[in-house]
Structure formats: C-alpha cells, structure tokens
Design an enzyme around this catalytic site. Structure first.
Site, PDB file in Angstrom:
ATOM      1  N   GLU A 147     -11.171  -9.285   2.910  1.00  0.00           N
ATOM      2  CA  GLU A 147      -9.927  -8.888   3.575  1.00  0.00           C
ATOM      3  C   GLU A 147     -10.270  -8.659   5.038  1.00  0.00           C
ATOM      4  O   GLU A 147     -11.139  -7.843   5.363  1.00  0.00           O
ATOM      5  CB  GLU A 147      -9.345  -7.612   2.952  1.00  0.00           C
ATOM      6  CG  GLU A 147      -8.078  -7.177   3.694  1.00  0.00           C
ATOM      7  CD  GLU A 147      -7.302  -6.067   2.980  1.00  0.00           C
ATOM      8  OE1 GLU A 147      -7.561  -5.802   1.795  1.00  0.00           O
ATOM      9  OE2 GLU A 147      -6.422  -5.482   3.642  1.00  0.00           O
ATOM     10  N   HIS A 158      -5.649   3.732  -1.888  1.00  0.00           N
ATOM     11  CA  HIS A 158      -6.969   4.068  -1.352  1.00  0.00           C
ATOM     12  C   HIS A 158      -7.346   5.457  -1.856  1.00  0.00           C
ATOM     13  O   HIS A 158      -6.765   6.458  -1.428  1.00  0.00           O
ATOM     14  CB  HIS A 158      -6.893   4.035   0.185  1.00  0.00           C
ATOM     15  CG  HIS A 158      -8.207   4.264   0.875  1.00  0.00           C
ATOM     16  ND1 HIS A 158      -8.374   4.093   2.223  1.00  0.00           N
ATOM     17  CD2 HIS A 158      -9.425   4.649   0.411  1.00  0.00           C
ATOM     18  CE1 HIS A 158      -9.621   4.365   2.559  1.00  0.00           C
ATOM     19  NE2 HIS A 158     -10.283   4.720   1.476  1.00  0.00           N
ATOM     20  N   HIS A 214      -3.850  -4.315   7.963  1.00  0.00           N
ATOM     21  CA  HIS A 214      -3.987  -3.164   8.850  1.00  0.00           C
ATOM     22  C   HIS A 214      -3.114  -3.336  10.089  1.00  0.00           C
ATOM     23  O   HIS A 214      -3.329  -4.242  10.881  1.00  0.00           O
ATOM     24  CB  HIS A 214      -5.436  -2.893   9.291  1.00  0.00           C
ATOM     25  CG  HIS A 214      -5.592  -1.474   9.756  1.00  0.00           C
ATOM     26  ND1 HIS A 214      -5.964  -0.455   8.910  1.00  0.00           N
ATOM     27  CD2 HIS A 214      -5.343  -0.904  10.949  1.00  0.00           C
ATOM     28  CE1 HIS A 214      -5.969   0.684   9.573  1.00  0.00           C
ATOM     29  NE2 HIS A 214      -5.585   0.433  10.812  1.00  0.00           N
ATOM     30  N   ARG A 259      -6.938  12.697   0.272  1.00  0.00           N
ATOM     31  CA  ARG A 259      -5.838  13.183   1.121  1.00  0.00           C
ATOM     32  C   ARG A 259      -4.494  12.544   0.779  1.00  0.00           C
ATOM     33  O   ARG A 259      -3.459  13.033   1.176  1.00  0.00           O
ATOM     34  CB  ARG A 259      -6.157  12.960   2.606  1.00  0.00           C
ATOM     35  CG  ARG A 259      -6.062  11.537   3.056  1.00  0.00           C
ATOM     36  CD  ARG A 259      -6.172  11.429   4.561  1.00  0.00           C
ATOM     37  NE  ARG A 259      -7.526  11.637   5.011  1.00  0.00           N
ATOM     38  CZ  ARG A 259      -8.032  11.024   6.093  1.00  0.00           C
ATOM     39  NH1 ARG A 259      -7.266  10.230   6.804  1.00  0.00           N
ATOM     40  NH2 ARG A 259      -9.264  11.225   6.464  1.00  0.00           N
ATOM     41  N   GLU A 302      -8.688   0.509  -2.886  1.00  0.00           N
ATOM     42  CA  GLU A 302      -9.623   0.617  -1.764  1.00  0.00           C
ATOM     43  C   GLU A 302     -10.515   1.829  -1.985  1.00  0.00           C
ATOM     44  O   GLU A 302     -10.041   2.875  -2.435  1.00  0.00           O
ATOM     45  CB  GLU A 302      -8.856   0.816  -0.464  1.00  0.00           C
ATOM     46  CG  GLU A 302      -7.969  -0.347  -0.112  1.00  0.00           C
ATOM     47  CD  GLU A 302      -7.113  -0.011   1.108  1.00  0.00           C
ATOM     48  OE1 GLU A 302      -7.377   0.993   1.783  1.00  0.00           O
ATOM     49  OE2 GLU A 302      -6.174  -0.759   1.350  1.00  0.00           O
ATOM     50  N   ARG A 346      -9.398   8.130  -1.357  1.00  0.00           N
ATOM     51  CA  ARG A 346     -10.336   8.621  -0.341  1.00  0.00           C
ATOM     52  C   ARG A 346     -11.187   9.733  -0.916  1.00  0.00           C
ATOM     53  O   ARG A 346     -10.776  10.437  -1.839  1.00  0.00           O
ATOM     54  CB  ARG A 346      -9.577   9.133   0.887  1.00  0.00           C
ATOM     55  CG  ARG A 346      -8.949   8.021   1.717  1.00  0.00           C
ATOM     56  CD  ARG A 346      -8.456   8.556   3.044  1.00  0.00           C
ATOM     57  NE  ARG A 346      -9.522   8.624   4.021  1.00  0.00           N
ATOM     58  CZ  ARG A 346      -9.710   7.762   5.015  1.00  0.00           C
ATOM     59  NH1 ARG A 346      -8.899   6.757   5.186  1.00  0.00           N
ATOM     60  NH2 ARG A 346     -10.712   7.916   5.851  1.00  0.00           N
ATOM     61  N   THR A 395      -8.438   3.737   8.229  1.00  0.00           N
ATOM     62  CA  THR A 395      -9.665   2.930   8.257  1.00  0.00           C
ATOM     63  C   THR A 395      -9.776   2.210   9.600  1.00  0.00           C
ATOM     64  O   THR A 395      -8.974   1.341   9.901  1.00  0.00           O
ATOM     65  CB  THR A 395      -9.651   1.903   7.096  1.00  0.00           C
ATOM     66  OG1 THR A 395      -9.165   2.559   5.932  1.00  0.00           O
ATOM     67  CG2 THR A 395     -11.032   1.355   6.845  1.00  0.00           C
ATOM     68  N   HIS A 432       1.034   6.149   1.798  1.00  0.00           N
ATOM     69  CA  HIS A 432       1.855   7.052   2.617  1.00  0.00           C
ATOM     70  C   HIS A 432       2.941   7.761   1.810  1.00  0.00           C
ATOM     71  O   HIS A 432       3.442   8.803   2.232  1.00  0.00           O
ATOM     72  CB  HIS A 432       2.430   6.304   3.823  1.00  0.00           C
ATOM     73  CG  HIS A 432       1.348   5.910   4.783  1.00  0.00           C
ATOM     74  ND1 HIS A 432       0.720   6.819   5.591  1.00  0.00           N
ATOM     75  CD2 HIS A 432       0.743   4.722   5.001  1.00  0.00           C
ATOM     76  CE1 HIS A 432      -0.215   6.200   6.281  1.00  0.00           C
ATOM     77  NE2 HIS A 432      -0.221   4.933   5.948  1.00  0.00           N
ATOM     78  N   ASN A 448       0.859  -1.189   0.000  1.00  0.00           N
ATOM     79  CA  ASN A 448       0.000   0.000   0.000  1.00  0.00           C
ATOM     80  C   ASN A 448       0.902   1.248   0.000  1.00  0.00           C
ATOM     81  O   ASN A 448       1.693   1.453   0.921  1.00  0.00           O
ATOM     82  CB  ASN A 448      -0.879  -0.050   1.262  1.00  0.00           C
ATOM     83  CG  ASN A 448      -1.821   1.131   1.350  1.00  0.00           C
ATOM     84  OD1 ASN A 448      -1.418   2.253   1.052  1.00  0.00           O
ATOM     85  ND2 ASN A 448      -3.045   0.899   1.766  1.00  0.00           N
TER      86      ASN A 448
HETATM   87  N1  PXP Z   1      -5.862  -2.978   3.920  1.00  0.00           N
HETATM   88  C1  PXP Z   1      -6.835  -2.038   3.969  1.00  0.00           C
HETATM   89  C2  PXP Z   1      -8.179  -2.400   3.438  1.00  0.00           C
HETATM   90  C3  PXP Z   1      -6.579  -0.758   4.494  1.00  0.00           C
HETATM   91  O1  PXP Z   1      -7.566   0.155   4.537  1.00  0.00           O
HETATM   92  C4  PXP Z   1      -5.277  -0.459   4.938  1.00  0.00           C
HETATM   93  C5  PXP Z   1      -4.985   0.908   5.471  1.00  0.00           C
HETATM   94  O2  PXP Z   1      -5.148   1.853   4.474  1.00  0.00           O
HETATM   95  C6  PXP Z   1      -4.289  -1.438   4.816  1.00  0.00           C
HETATM   96  C7  PXP Z   1      -4.610  -2.701   4.334  1.00  0.00           C
HETATM   97  C8  PXP Z   1      -2.858  -1.175   5.197  1.00  0.00           C
HETATM   98  O3  PXP Z   1      -2.758  -0.847   6.532  1.00  0.00           O
HETATM   99  P1  PXP Z   1      -1.360  -0.353   7.124  1.00  0.00           P
HETATM  100  O4  PXP Z   1      -1.055   0.939   6.461  1.00  0.00           O
HETATM  101  O5  PXP Z   1      -1.638  -0.232   8.580  1.00  0.00           O
HETATM  102  O6  PXP Z   1      -0.353  -1.404   6.785  1.00  0.00           O
END
Ligand code: PXP
Length: 259
Positions: free
Chosen positions: A148, A42, A212, A48, A69, A44, A98, A9, A6
């Site tokens: 998931e 994601h 997550h 953001r 996402e 959003r 989330t 960030h 992901n």
């Molecule tokens: N999976 C989903 C569906 C999420 O919403 C997130 C957070 O955006 C993640 C995985 C990844 O989470 P993390 O950034 O805590 O690794």
C-alpha cells in the site's frame, strides 16, 4: 478499483465518551451496503480508536473482508483475531496519524519474520510503504502479497496547491516556502513517482493499494492510475458523513473511484 473504508474515526467518537455509541459494527454494515469492498481498522498500541472488543466483533461479523492495520507490537493480537489481511504500518506514540511508510530497509529481518508468522496463519499481508523501488523490492523479497503506497506527500502537495490549506494554521511546514509553480511541479513529480512504483510492484506480481489523505477532490488523480487495485480512505469519508450521513458519504466516494 476497490474501496476500503477506514472506520477508525467513528471509533474515535465512541472512545471519546467510552460508551457503546456510535456502534462501529453498524458502520461496517452501512459501508458494505453502500459500495465498500473492504473495512480497514487500525488497532493501535494505545487503542486510541478501535479497541480489542470491537476488532473481534468486526472480524467475526463483517460481510466484507477486514484489513487490519497494525505495528509489530500488536501482531500477537492480530494472529489471535484472524482478519483477512494485516497491513504492517509504522507507529509512533506521539503521532496524530501514520506519518510515513514502513522503513523496510532497517527492519527487514523483523518484517520477513512477521510476514511468515502471519502467512502461517493464513492472514494475507500488506506493507504500508513509500512509493519507491527499494521498499517495493524488499516487500517482495519479504513475502508480502500487497503493497500500500502512502499518498501523504501527494495529498499534502495537492492541498497546498488547490485547497485553502496554504492560508491556515495547518499549512504543511516543509512545503510553505514553495511557490505555486514549484508545488505544481512537485505534485507532478510525485504522481509520476507513484505511477512508476505501481508499475514496478505489478511487474513483481504484487497487488497495489494506496491511501492516506485521499478525499473527494484529490482522489481522481490516484484512482486514474492503472494498476492500483484498492484505495483505503477514512478521514474524508467520516468527515463528510457529518453533513450527508455515512451511507451517502461512502456511496459518493465509491462512485468517484469506480467510474
Ligand atoms: N491506509 C493506511 C495504511 C493508513 O494508516 C491510513 C490512516 O490510518 C489510511 C489508509 C487512511 O488515511 P485517511 O484517514 O487519511 O484517509
């Protein structure tokens, strides 16, 4: 076990300056070259982190599947951009990330309609849910391909038990009154709950992902669960990349979950 990286960030850093640096598309190629099997972004409602410009570039150019996402509010864009898969997540404007799984029970008709729309456009669908039987059953009945499981509670318990979180301002409020013994027991119960949820989802023929709060220290316990096909991990990989570089951070996570 597949690794979905992901990169939200990285987009946060770009959004902070509103310039084209760092280039999130470059992150896609570096992730793919270092063990990522999938890219997760994601989109959003408040844009953001990933914005529409980058979402389109990533989908058009990624050498690996893009899992997007999204909340119900951006489904029209998802349908226009056509990623490999859409993961429906709950979204609150004021949240930092989330916070929990999708409340499928109270939005079943909407979930089912949305899944139908996405599948009509040949976009695979995953639902980000809590690891419980009722939610899995509804995901199956609604036509999802994948579920998931939200590993937030697992990660919070793990961090309160094993990390330094307990003594910081970031301690998890709901868990602060727990003794170490209680945290240990709750963590074990949560792992058992995830295992049972995975087995039930697999029985129904659903693919299972999880994510997550997973990091280099806690990921082993989730990666060891039979039946989970994919982990989506963002924050810990991007955080480590500050010290190691992004390619090493992805490679190290990949090595941990593909053992
Ligand atoms: N999976 C989903 C569906 C999420 O919403 C997130 C957070 O955006 C993640 C995985 C990844 O989470 P993390 O950034 O805590 O690794």
């Amino acid at each position: 076990m597949k690794l979905g990286v992901n990169i939200d960030h990285i987009a946060v850093l770009k959004a902070a300056r509103k310039i084209a640096d760092p280039d999130v598309l470059q992150a896609v190629f570096v992730a793919a070259q270092n063990g990522a099997d999938q890219i997760t972004i994601h989109l959003r409602e408040d844009r953001r982190h990933i914005d529409d410009y980058d979402a389109k570039r990533i989908i058009a150019n990624s050498p690996i599947p893009v899992n997007m996402e999204c909340a119900f509010e951006v489904i029209d864009e998802i349908i226009k951009y056509r990623p490999f898969r859409a993961t429906l997540v709950p979204e609150k404007r004021e949240e930092v990330t989330t916070e929990g799984g999708l409340d499928v029970e109270n939005s079943f008709a909407r979930v089912k309609r949305t899944i139908e729309r996405l599948k009509d456009c040949e976009i695979a669908v995953s639902l980000f849910i809590e690891p419980n039987k009722a939610a899995i059953d509804l995901a199956f009945r609604g036509g999802a391909d994948t579920v998931e499981f939200h590993t937030g509670r697992f990660s919070n318990l793990w961090a309160m038990l094993n990390g330094i979180l307990y003594r910081t301002p970031y301690a998890v409020k709901e868990l602060i009154s727990f003794s170490k013994e209680e945290l240990k027991r709750e963590l074990e119960l949560e792992i058992q709950k995830i295992k049972k949820a995975v087995a039930f989802a697999n029985e129904l023929g659903l693919s299972v992902a999880a994510g997550h709060g997973l990091n280099y220290h806690n990921v082993g316990e989730i990666a060891a669960i039979e039946g989970i096909e994919e982990l989506n991990i963002g924050q810990s990989i991007v955080a480590r990349s500050i010290w190691t570089g992004f390619s090493v951070a992805v490679r190290e996570m990949s090595a941990l979950i593909k053992k």
